[in-house]
Design an enzyme around this catalytic site. Structure first.
Site, short mmCIF file in Angstrom:
data_model
loop_
_atom_site.label_atom_id
_atom_site.label_comp_id
_atom_site.label_asym_id
_atom_site.label_seq_id
_atom_site.Cartn_x
_atom_site.Cartn_y
_atom_site.Cartn_z
N LEU A 71 0.82 -1.21 0.00
CA LEU A 71 0.00 0.00 0.00
C LEU A 71 0.86 1.27 0.00
CD1 LEU A 71 -1.30 2.25 2.32
CD2 LEU A 71 -2.62 1.63 0.31
N GLN A 85 1.09 -5.28 -9.06
CA GLN A 85 1.44 -5.30 -7.64
C GLN A 85 0.53 -6.16 -6.77
OE1 GLN A 85 0.34 -3.06 -4.46
NE2 GLN A 85 2.17 -1.80 -4.36
#
Length: 293
Positions: A90, A238
């Site tokens: 994140l 990702q």
């Protein structure tokens, strides 16, 4: 000038009460209000709620994005700037925001949707392994279907992700000092969240990325880039890709970084970097009290 990198922690670094002392700063108050209008809930209220609610992916990720980006903005207002940027999972979104790849509100909309999709991606598990035999781990993962190395954090700490059965098989077969199941809703950074990643890819592709004003080291490809399209393609990979933090740490040193500032709650990343490249100067800015005057 000391060549400096800014790094941003991800899920797992959240702490009750984080960001509350920023409410004394007018620009931070404005950002918290803006965030509430985008999210439909108050970050400061969530950060003061019980640990279980704060640790729910739906709330954790946007809360970390808001708190960490505010700290970074205040640092910039006070004349500081990074030569290189990176974020853990994140945290990469805050790194890209600080690099000018997208506007703050655009980043928060992305993180909000990412959190919603990851929160609903139930099934599977993740586990941390400490002080293990890397060759043995790689061999067991290669022989075990449905499990991957999700986070290669440091020479002594990794996180594996996959089906519950597969993760437990690896935990039982690899000698390690400690093996701890993580309190997460799904098998993040693995093919098990491919459906959520595909849905999120459509969201990412609709956003215009700008060239970065400082190079960013991406989780899935830890080489510096300022190219807007390269950074977007890396971000698309990702959610299912591995977080290659050990390699990011090595890349910091390879790029002449002498000082690393971890911006956000806790000191997880500085701890990991210290184990990988012990000679770098490490600093933490976790709250308003640690900001330079």
């Amino acid at each position: 000038m000391t060549k400096t990198a800014w790094v941003f922690p991800g899920q797992g670094s959240q702490a009750q009460g984080m960001g509350i002392d920023l409410l004394d700063i007018p620009s931070a108050r404005d950002k918290f209000a803006q965030a509430e209008s985008i999210l439909g809930w108050s970050v400061t209220e969530i950060c003061q709620s019980d640990a279980e609610q704060l640790s729910r992916t739906l709330y954790t990720q946007p809360s970390l994005y808001v708190v960490e980006s505010i700290l970074a903005d205040i640092l910039r207002e006070r004349g500081q700037k990074p030569d290189l940027l990176a974020g853990h999972s994140l945290g990469e979104y805050i790194a890209l925001y600080v690099a000018g790849v997208f506007e703050w509100a655009v980043g928060l909309h992305l993180v909000k949707r990412r959190a919603e999709l990851m929160d609903s991606a139930a099934g599977g598990m993740m586990a941390a392994l400490m002080n293990f035999d890397r060759e043995q781990l790689e061999a067991v993962i290669a022989e075990t279907p449905d499990v991957v190395l999700a986070n290669d954090n440091s020479p002594a700490q990794v996180i594996i992700s996959g089906t519950t059965e597969a993760v437990q098989t690896v935990m039982s077969q690899v000698k390690s000092k400690r093996a701890i199941p993580l309190k997460v809703s799904g098998a993040f950074h693995s093919p098990l969240v491919a459906a959520a990643a595909t849905e999120f890819q459509e969201v990412l592709e609709s956003v215009q990325f700008q060239p970065a004003i400082a190079p960013v080291l991406s989780n899935v490809e830890p080489t510096p880039s300022v190219d807007a399209e390269v950074l977007k393609q890396r971000l698309i990979k990702q959610m299912t890709g591995s977080v290659r933090w050990r390699e990011i740490s090595l890349e910091l040193a390879a790029n002449g970084i002498e000082r690393v500032v971890e911006i956000g709650p806790g000191n997880v990343l500085t701890g990991l970097i210290k184990r990988t490249v012990p000679d770098i100067i490490l600093e933490n800015i976790r709250n308003a009290g640690e900001l330079p005057v």
